[in-house]
Structures are given as C-alpha cells and as structure tokens.
Design a protein around this motif. Structure first.
Motif, short mmCIF file in Angstrom:
data_model
loop_
_atom_site.label_atom_id
_atom_site.label_comp_id
_atom_site.label_asym_id
_atom_site.label_seq_id
_atom_site.Cartn_x
_atom_site.Cartn_y
_atom_site.Cartn_z
N THR A 33 6.41 11.28 -1.38
CA THR A 33 7.44 10.25 -1.41
C THR A 33 7.64 9.65 -0.02
O THR A 33 7.76 8.43 0.14
CB THR A 33 8.76 10.82 -1.94
N ALA A 34 7.67 10.50 1.00
CA ALA A 34 7.83 10.01 2.37
C ALA A 34 6.62 9.17 2.79
O ALA A 34 6.77 8.13 3.44
CB ALA A 34 8.02 11.19 3.33
N ALA A 35 5.42 9.60 2.41
CA ALA A 35 4.22 8.84 2.75
C ALA A 35 4.21 7.49 2.03
O ALA A 35 3.85 6.46 2.62
CB ALA A 35 2.97 9.64 2.39
N PHE A 36 4.63 7.47 0.78
CA PHE A 36 4.69 6.22 0.03
C PHE A 36 5.72 5.27 0.64
O PHE A 36 5.47 4.07 0.76
CB PHE A 36 5.03 6.50 -1.43
N ALA A 37 6.86 5.79 1.04
CA ALA A 37 7.89 4.95 1.66
C ALA A 37 7.39 4.38 2.99
O ALA A 37 7.63 3.20 3.30
CB ALA A 37 9.17 5.75 1.87
N ALA A 38 6.68 5.18 3.77
CA ALA A 38 6.14 4.71 5.03
C ALA A 38 5.08 3.63 4.79
O ALA A 38 5.06 2.61 5.48
CB ALA A 38 5.54 5.87 5.81
N TYR A 39 4.24 3.84 3.80
CA TYR A 39 3.20 2.85 3.49
C TYR A 39 3.83 1.53 3.03
O TYR A 39 3.41 0.46 3.47
CB TYR A 39 2.26 3.40 2.42
N GLN A 40 4.80 1.61 2.15
CA GLN A 40 5.45 0.39 1.65
C GLN A 40 6.17 -0.35 2.77
O GLN A 40 6.14 -1.57 2.83
CB GLN A 40 6.44 0.72 0.53
N CYS A 41 6.82 0.39 3.65
CA CYS A 41 7.52 -0.22 4.78
C CYS A 41 6.51 -0.93 5.69
O CYS A 41 6.75 -2.06 6.13
CB CYS A 41 8.29 0.84 5.55
N TYR A 42 5.39 -0.30 5.96
CA TYR A 42 4.38 -0.91 6.82
C TYR A 42 3.73 -2.11 6.13
O TYR A 42 3.46 -3.13 6.76
CB TYR A 42 3.31 0.12 7.20
N ALA A 43 3.49 -2.01 4.83
CA ALA A 43 2.84 -3.10 4.10
C ALA A 43 3.74 -4.32 4.01
O ALA A 43 3.27 -5.46 4.09
CB ALA A 43 2.45 -2.63 2.70
N GLN A 44 5.04 -4.11 3.85
CA GLN A 44 5.95 -5.24 3.66
C GLN A 44 6.46 -5.82 4.97
O GLN A 44 6.65 -7.02 5.08
CB GLN A 44 7.13 -4.82 2.79
N TYR A 45 6.69 -4.96 5.96
CA TYR A 45 7.33 -5.42 7.20
C TYR A 45 6.41 -5.37 8.42
O TYR A 45 6.77 -5.84 9.49
CB TYR A 45 8.60 -4.62 7.48
N GLY A 46 5.25 -4.75 8.30
CA GLY A 46 4.32 -4.68 9.41
C GLY A 46 4.68 -3.63 10.44
O GLY A 46 4.03 -3.54 11.47
N THR A 47 5.68 -2.84 10.20
CA THR A 47 6.06 -1.77 11.11
C THR A 47 6.70 -0.65 10.30
O THR A 47 7.08 -0.84 9.15
CB THR A 47 7.05 -2.28 12.18
N LEU A 48 6.81 0.51 10.91
CA LEU A 48 7.39 1.66 10.19
C LEU A 48 8.88 1.79 10.48
O LEU A 48 9.30 1.87 11.63
CB LEU A 48 6.69 2.95 10.61
N PHE A 49 9.65 1.80 9.43
CA PHE A 49 11.07 2.14 9.46
C PHE A 49 11.89 1.31 10.45
O PHE A 49 12.76 1.83 11.12
CB PHE A 49 11.28 3.63 9.72
N LYS A 50 11.58 0.05 10.57
CA LYS A 50 12.39 -0.82 11.40
C LYS A 50 13.12 -1.79 10.47
O LYS A 50 12.50 -2.38 9.59
CB LYS A 50 11.52 -1.60 12.38
N ILE A 51 14.38 -1.94 10.69
CA ILE A 51 15.16 -2.85 9.86
C ILE A 51 14.87 -4.28 10.32
O ILE A 51 15.08 -4.61 11.49
CB ILE A 51 16.67 -2.55 9.96
N PRO A 52 14.38 -5.13 9.42
CA PRO A 52 14.09 -6.50 9.84
C PRO A 52 15.37 -7.28 10.11
O PRO A 52 16.37 -7.11 9.42
CB PRO A 52 13.34 -7.08 8.64
N THR A 53 15.33 -8.09 11.12
CA THR A 53 16.52 -8.90 11.48
C THR A 53 16.26 -10.36 11.26
O THR A 53 15.18 -10.83 11.23
CB THR A 53 16.91 -8.67 12.94
#
Length: 53
Positions: A33-53
């Motif tokens: 689950t953590a790996a999937f969340a990290a992958y989705q975050c990177y795929a959608q935002y281009g970075t890991l676990f950063k809140i887009p502003t």
C-alpha cells in the motif's frame, strides 16, 4: 449442565508458524500500500509526498 461435566475434546493448538505467516502477510499488505501510494504520488505530481501548491 455444568461445564465440568462433559469433556468436549482437546483444545486446538495453532503452531507459531501460522501466526508468523499472518504477520508477514499483513506487513506485505502495508508495504504494498505504501509503495502504491508513493508510485501514484510520483506519477501524478512528479515528486514524492509533496503537497502541490
């Protein structure tokens, strides 16, 4: 009908390996689950676990 009056059989004992397997499966589920969340975050935002502003 006293509980001591009847013998219901031996108590079932579960080997410790079963508990280890259940724990390992739960750990793998959390890790996946953590790996999937990290992958989705990177795929959608281009970075890991950063809140887009």
């Amino acid at each position: 009908m006293s509980p001591n009056g009847q013998a219901r059989g031996k108590k079932v004992t579960v080997p410790y390996n079963l508990y280890t397997i259940i724990l390992a499966l739960a750990f793998c589920a959390v890790l996946a689950t953590a790996a999937f969340a990290a992958y989705q975050c990177y795929a959608q935002y281009g970075t890991l676990f950063k809140i887009p502003t």
